[in-house]
Design a protein around this motif. Structure first.
Motif, PDB file in Angstrom:
ATOM      1  N   GLU A   1      15.182  22.416 -20.248  1.00 43.24           N
ATOM      2  CA  GLU A   1      15.111  21.437 -19.162  1.00 43.24           C
ATOM      3  C   GLU A   1      15.382  20.051 -19.717  1.00 43.24           C
ATOM      4  OE1 GLU A   1      12.242  20.872 -15.287  1.00 43.24           O
ATOM      5  OE2 GLU A   1      11.352  21.441 -17.197  1.00 43.24           O
ATOM      6  N   ARG A   2      16.078  19.251 -18.926  1.00 42.22           N
ATOM      7  CA  ARG A   2      16.341  17.861 -19.298  1.00 42.22           C
ATOM      8  C   ARG A   2      16.468  17.019 -18.022  1.00 42.22           C
ATOM      9  NH1 ARG A   2      22.322  16.588 -21.413  1.00 42.22           N
ATOM     10  NH2 ARG A   2      21.582  14.534 -20.789  1.00 42.22           N
ATOM     11  N   GLY A   3      16.475  15.704 -18.195  1.00 39.31           N
ATOM     12  CA  GLY A   3      16.655  14.816 -17.046  1.00 39.31           C
ATOM     13  C   GLY A   3      15.373  14.233 -16.502  1.00 39.31           C
ATOM     14  N   TYR A   4      14.263  14.340 -17.255  1.00 37.68           N
ATOM     15  CA  TYR A   4      13.034  13.721 -16.777  1.00 37.68           C
ATOM     16  C   TYR A   4      13.176  12.199 -16.706  1.00 37.68           C
ATOM     17  CZ  TYR A   4      10.170  17.912 -16.700  1.00 37.68           C
ATOM     18  OH  TYR A   4       9.633  19.119 -16.371  1.00 37.68           O
ATOM     19  N   LEU A   5      14.167  11.677 -17.404  1.00 43.03           N
ATOM     20  CA  LEU A   5      14.408  10.236 -17.334  1.00 43.03           C
ATOM     21  C   LEU A   5      14.815   9.812 -15.929  1.00 43.03           C
ATOM     22  CD1 LEU A   5      14.415   7.764 -19.186  1.00 43.03           C
ATOM     23  CD2 LEU A   5      16.853   8.148 -19.588  1.00 43.03           C
ATOM     24  N   ARG A   6      15.368  10.734 -15.163  1.00 42.13           N
ATOM     25  CA  ARG A   6      15.745  10.432 -13.776  1.00 42.13           C
ATOM     26  C   ARG A   6      14.508  10.081 -12.952  1.00 42.13           C
ATOM     27  NH1 ARG A   6      20.110  12.312 -10.445  1.00 42.13           N
ATOM     28  NH2 ARG A   6      19.585  12.188  -8.235  1.00 42.13           N
ATOM     29  N   GLU A   7      13.501  10.941 -13.038  1.00 46.45           N
ATOM     30  CA  GLU A   7      12.260  10.672 -12.307  1.00 46.45           C
ATOM     31  C   GLU A   7      11.549   9.458 -12.883  1.00 46.45           C
ATOM     32  OE1 GLU A   7       9.220  11.158  -9.459  1.00 46.45           O
ATOM     33  OE2 GLU A   7      11.331  11.765  -9.588  1.00 46.45           O
ATOM     34  N   THR A   8      11.642   9.281 -14.216  1.00 45.26           N
ATOM     35  CA  THR A   8      11.057   8.088 -14.819  1.00 45.26           C
ATOM     36  C   THR A   8      11.712   6.831 -14.258  1.00 45.26           C
ATOM     37  OG1 THR A   8      10.598   9.296 -16.874  1.00 45.26           O
ATOM     38  CG2 THR A   8      10.612   6.894 -16.995  1.00 45.26           C
ATOM     39  N   GLY A   9      13.052   6.853 -14.154  1.00 46.18           N
ATOM     40  CA  GLY A   9      13.758   5.714 -13.568  1.00 46.18           C
ATOM     41  C   GLY A   9      13.357   5.475 -12.124  1.00 46.18           C
TER      42      GLY A   9
ATOM     43  N   PHE B   1      10.752  -8.366 -13.103  1.00 43.18           N
ATOM     44  CA  PHE B   1      10.558  -7.141 -12.326  1.00 43.18           C
ATOM     45  C   PHE B   1      11.829  -6.728 -11.590  1.00 43.18           C
ATOM     46  CE2 PHE B   1       5.896  -8.087 -12.539  1.00 43.18           C
ATOM     47  CZ  PHE B   1       5.540  -6.884 -13.139  1.00 43.18           C
ATOM     48  N   VAL B   2      12.652  -7.700 -11.203  1.00 48.13           N
ATOM     49  CA  VAL B   2      13.927  -7.355 -10.564  1.00 48.13           C
ATOM     50  C   VAL B   2      14.834  -6.626 -11.552  1.00 48.13           C
ATOM     51  CG1 VAL B   2      16.070  -8.322  -9.649  1.00 48.13           C
ATOM     52  CG2 VAL B   2      13.881  -9.139  -8.800  1.00 48.13           C
ATOM     53  N   VAL B   3      14.899  -7.128 -12.795  1.00 55.45           N
ATOM     54  CA  VAL B   3      15.671  -6.437 -13.835  1.00 55.45           C
ATOM     55  C   VAL B   3      15.105  -5.043 -14.073  1.00 55.45           C
ATOM     56  CG1 VAL B   3      16.291  -6.475 -16.283  1.00 55.45           C
ATOM     57  CG2 VAL B   3      16.374  -8.584 -14.951  1.00 55.45           C
ATOM     58  N   PHE B   4      13.788  -4.959 -14.110  1.00 58.11           N
ATOM     59  CA  PHE B   4      13.080  -3.688 -14.261  1.00 58.11           C
ATOM     60  C   PHE B   4      13.479  -2.724 -13.138  1.00 58.11           C
ATOM     61  CE2 PHE B   4       8.857  -1.452 -14.763  1.00 58.11           C
ATOM     62  CZ  PHE B   4       9.027  -1.133 -16.097  1.00 58.11           C
ATOM     63  N   THR B   5      13.490  -3.233 -11.919  1.00 54.46           N
ATOM     64  CA  THR B   5      13.816  -2.415 -10.743  1.00 54.46           C
ATOM     65  C   THR B   5      15.250  -1.928 -10.784  1.00 54.46           C
ATOM     66  OG1 THR B   5      12.190  -3.634  -9.423  1.00 54.46           O
ATOM     67  CG2 THR B   5      13.888  -2.418  -8.226  1.00 54.46           C
TER      68      THR B   5
ATOM     69  N   LEU C   1       0.826  -1.209   0.000  1.00 54.37           N
ATOM     70  CA  LEU C   1       0.000   0.000   0.000  1.00 54.37           C
ATOM     71  C   LEU C   1       0.858   1.255   0.000  1.00 54.37           C
ATOM     72  CD1 LEU C   1      -2.782  -1.030   2.549  1.00 54.37           C
ATOM     73  CD2 LEU C   1      -2.980  -0.869   0.062  1.00 54.37           C
ATOM     74  N   SER C   2       1.954   1.221   0.760  1.00 54.33           N
ATOM     75  CA  SER C   2       2.824   2.390   0.823  1.00 54.33           C
ATOM     76  C   SER C   2       3.457   2.683  -0.529  1.00 54.33           C
ATOM     77  CB  SER C   2       3.917   2.167   1.886  1.00 54.33           C
ATOM     78  OG  SER C   2       4.773   3.284   1.971  1.00 54.33           O
ATOM     79  N   LEU C   3       3.918   1.645  -1.204  1.00 54.98           N
ATOM     80  CA  LEU C   3       4.549   1.855  -2.506  1.00 54.98           C
ATOM     81  C   LEU C   3       3.536   2.329  -3.548  1.00 54.98           C
ATOM     82  CD1 LEU C   3       6.944  -1.229  -2.679  1.00 54.98           C
ATOM     83  CD2 LEU C   3       7.592   1.163  -2.467  1.00 54.98           C
ATOM     84  N   VAL C   4       2.348   1.730  -3.536  1.00 57.03           N
ATOM     85  CA  VAL C   4       1.328   2.172  -4.479  1.00 57.03           C
ATOM     86  C   VAL C   4       0.946   3.626  -4.205  1.00 57.03           C
ATOM     87  CG1 VAL C   4      -1.067   1.836  -5.207  1.00 57.03           C
ATOM     88  CG2 VAL C   4       0.421  -0.136  -4.900  1.00 57.03           C
ATOM     89  N   GLY C   5       0.808   3.960  -2.919  1.00 59.07           N
ATOM     90  CA  GLY C   5       0.482   5.331  -2.556  1.00 59.07           C
ATOM     91  C   GLY C   5       1.577   6.315  -2.920  1.00 59.07           C
ATOM     92  N   CYS C   6       2.823   5.839  -2.959  1.00 58.11           N
ATOM     93  CA  CYS C   6       3.940   6.703  -3.384  1.00 58.11           C
ATOM     94  C   CYS C   6       3.959   6.876  -4.902  1.00 58.11           C
ATOM     95  CB  CYS C   6       5.272   6.109  -2.933  1.00 58.11           C
ATOM     96  SG  CYS C   6       5.615   6.254  -1.175  1.00 58.11           S
ATOM     97  N   VAL C   7       3.727   5.782  -5.613  1.00 59.50           N
ATOM     98  CA  VAL C   7       3.943   5.779  -7.059  1.00 59.50           C
ATOM     99  C   VAL C   7       2.839   6.512  -7.802  1.00 59.50           C
ATOM    100  CG1 VAL C   7       4.048   4.296  -9.093  1.00 59.50           C
ATOM    101  CG2 VAL C   7       5.353   3.699  -7.042  1.00 59.50           C
ATOM    102  N   VAL C   8       1.588   6.252  -7.451  1.00 59.35           N
ATOM    103  CA  VAL C   8       0.471   6.789  -8.252  1.00 59.35           C
ATOM    104  C   VAL C   8       0.458   8.314  -8.286  1.00 59.35           C
ATOM    105  CG1 VAL C   8      -2.031   6.886  -8.452  1.00 59.35           C
ATOM    106  CG2 VAL C   8      -0.910   4.704  -7.963  1.00 59.35           C
TER     107      VAL C   8
ATOM    108  N   HIS D   1      10.265   1.998  -8.286  1.00 60.00           N
ATOM    109  CA  HIS D   1       9.196   1.720  -7.329  1.00 60.00           C
ATOM    110  C   HIS D   1       8.122   0.826  -7.934  1.00 60.00           C
ATOM    111  CE1 HIS D   1      11.066   5.243  -5.356  1.00 60.00           C
ATOM    112  NE2 HIS D   1      10.656   4.657  -4.252  1.00 60.00           N
ATOM    113  N   ALA D   2       7.812   1.046  -9.213  1.00 59.39           N
ATOM    114  CA  ALA D   2       6.837   0.171  -9.868  1.00 59.39           C
ATOM    115  C   ALA D   2       7.358  -1.262  -9.942  1.00 59.39           C
ATOM    116  CB  ALA D   2       6.524   0.690 -11.268  1.00 59.39           C
ATOM    117  N   GLY D   3       8.681  -1.410 -10.160  1.00 60.42           N
ATOM    118  CA  GLY D   3       9.278  -2.743 -10.171  1.00 60.42           C
ATOM    119  C   GLY D   3       9.154  -3.432  -8.825  1.00 60.42           C
ATOM    120  N   LEU D   4       9.337  -2.662  -7.725  1.00 60.24           N
ATOM    121  CA  LEU D   4       9.162  -3.236  -6.393  1.00 60.24           C
ATOM    122  C   LEU D   4       7.722  -3.705  -6.185  1.00 60.24           C
ATOM    123  CD1 LEU D   4      11.213  -0.849  -4.065  1.00 60.24           C
ATOM    124  CD2 LEU D   4      11.791  -3.163  -4.773  1.00 60.24           C
TER     125      LEU D   4
END
Length: 535
Positions: free
Chosen positions: A177-185, A461-465, A106-113, A190-193
């Motif tokens: 601006e650049r580096g949105y890939l950082r937040e995407t990563g 998902f581990v590789v994804f993470t 629940l904590s991770l879902v609440g963080c990610v969404v 977190h989605a991988g977790l």
């Protein structure tokens, strides 16, 4: 020293002001949800889950090692009640472990969404307007030269786009601006977790682990009743068992013969089997200790080996009342092994035999037998004989319940126990019970069969993470500005940068952009070319 904006961010506190209103149930729920979905709570729950998993690696689990659980209970009788009350033999399905698991999910879902929604909006929005005072930013450079302001802005825009910046023009300045890939990563991490947690939870419901002792020459068919013991997930059903069969053709064991300090220690096990999957041709395969067999979506591990004796019992009339292959469980490194024969069809009293198998037998000074080497050099099988009621219901094949039985041959009686060898394979049972015959000795393989359909998903998902984590660590989030001011035909160029988070290369990036931009303008001054006057 705090920034002026800190007070703005925190809000002004007026000690003489009115008291804060009391929180109602809904406000308390919102507060609890905000605490649960904070990144700090997610990290604490992740740490708690890791700590909670420790007992599962220290104490045998019913799902993985039921025999180890029995041995642990026998070795620690005073701790059994405590362990049962804390569900320490089923850690990963216990109520307290599941609670931590669910809260972490629940904590991770609440963080990610919410962060995902904010991230999508930020990616679609234009870069922010240029600050009025660029000189207050941490990375700042200036230059002066003659040229055309519009051309300078076009060249700067072209260079920033070449470096993969998102660019927006605001009058006489450019915001990039650049580096949105950082937040995407970070979100991918977190989605991988979350994916790992879901895969383990759902896949665990379809998982099963079973054990089977398989003597040479016998066949195991993948059916629930064919397992010696089996632990299943909550969603397990008969359809979860893929139809296949495994026949153990041979089992060879190599022992150390040269190093006296390790004489008789096993070096290698090799099981040769024939597998048959429904609708396919039989295949000859090999199973080794660290090289499991994969069949029907399951992994078959070779955990150990032992000896099995082919025993037959006949009554006084010569009628066969028992015949079968009896596995003897090793009790020592030299393979002194214990086995039980239960003759339930004997009349008028049932017969129970508790036997010991000595692969290389040698008599001690006391007259007792022992084995001095694990291979079959001088095999001897001995039996103590019991008569009475064997009991009913499911029983352990490796133990004999003598509660309602009487010993008629063995150490505590006047009748010597039975001793069988390949040279003298037949002996007479006492009290006219008949005869027992040793038909041969073979090996058995201890197989552990594990089926976990979530393994592929968890691995993915581990590789994804990991990919998300590496991306979030290596990609900098950075903003860059170029401001061009035309002062009496002389251009004032201002370059500034701002990083979100730690970016040690920010100043260098601003300097390199300034030098590249000035170099491009010097090479192509534009339609109103003038000679540079200084930097």
């Amino acid at each position: 020293m705090s920034r002026p904006s800190d007070a703005f961010d925190r809000g002004f506190e007026d000690p003489s002001g009115p008291e804060s209103p009391r929180l109602g149930p809904l406000e308390w729920l919102r507060w609890a949800w905000r605490q649960l979905t904070s990144m700090r709570t997610a990290l604490l729950l992740l740490l708690a889950l890791a700590i909670a998993a420790v007992p599962g690696s220290l104490i045998p689990q019913n799902s993985a090692d039921p025999n180890g659980v029995v041995a642990w209970k026998q070795s620690n009788p005073g701790l059994v009640d405590v362990a049962n009350s804390l569900q320490l033999f089923d850690v990963y399905t216990s109520a307290w472990f599941s609670a931590i698991y669910l809260l972490l999910f629940l904590s991770l879902v609440g963080c990610v969404v919410p962060r995902l929604t904010h991230h999508v909006k930020a990616m679609r929005a234009a870069p922010p307007r240029t600050p009025s005072r660029l000189g207050r930013l941490p990375a700042y450079r200036t230059a002066e030269m003659r040229g055309d302001a519009e051309h300078a802005l076009l060249v700067g825009e072209r260079l920033l786009r070449r470096h993969r910046y998102r660019v927006q023009r605001y009058g006489s300045s450019i915001s990039a601006e650049r580096g949105y890939l950082r937040e995407t990563g970070n979100l991918v991490f977190h989605a991988g977790l979350v994916g790992v947690l879901v895969s383990v939870f759902v896949g665990g419901g379809f998982t099963y682990t079973g054990q089977r002792v398989l003597p040479v020459g016998q066949t195991f068919v993948n059916e629930q009743q064919a397992y010696d013991s089996i632990s299943t997930g909550r969603f397990f059903g008969d359809s979860s068992l893929q139809p296949y069969a495994i026949t153990l053709d041979s089992l060879s064991v190599k022992y150390e013969q040269h190093n006296l300090a390790a004489l008789g220690e096993p070096i290698d096990y090799t099981a040769k089997v024939t597998t048959q999957v429904r609708g396919q041709q039989p295949q000859h395969r090999i199973i080794k200790v660290n090289d499991p067999l994969t069949i029907g979506g399951s992994q078959v591990y070779l955990l150990g080996n032992g000896y099995a004796a082919r025993i037959s019992v006949r009554d006084t009339k010569g009628k066969l009342i028992y015949g079968g292959t009896v596995p003897f469980r090793p009790q020592s490194n030299t393979m002194t092994s214990l086995g039980v024969v239960k003759v339930g069809s004997a009349t008028p009293k049932q017969i129970g035999l508790i036997g010991f198998l000595y692969p290389t037998a040698q008599k001690l000074t006391t007259g007792a037998l022992t084995s001095i080497y694990p291979d079959l050099e001088n095999p001897v099988v001995t039996f103590n004989v019991w008569t009475g009621d064997l009991g009913s219901g499911a029983q352990n094949v490796y133990t004999l319940d003598t509660t309602h039985m009487t010993q008629v041959a063995g150490p505590t009686t006047k009748v010597k126990g039975i001793e069988l060898t390949p040279a003298t394979p037949t002996a007479t049972l006492p009290n006219g019970l008949g005869t027992v015959h040793l038909d041969g000795i073979t090996r058995f393989a201890a197989l552990d069969i594990h089926h976990d359909p979530s393994q592929g998903w968890v691995g993915g998902f581990v590789v994804f993470t990991v990919a998300g984590l590496i991306t979030s660590l290596l990609v900098p989030r950075r903003r860059m500005w170029l401001k061009v001011t035309d002062e009496d035909d002389e251009l004032r160029l201002e370059y500034a940068g701002l990083a979100r988070g730690d970016d040690p290369a920010l100043e260098r990036a601003v300097t390199e952009f300034a030098e590249e931009h000035r170099g491009a303008l010097e090479a192509d001054p534009g339609p109103l070319a003038r000679t540079p006057v200084g930097v």
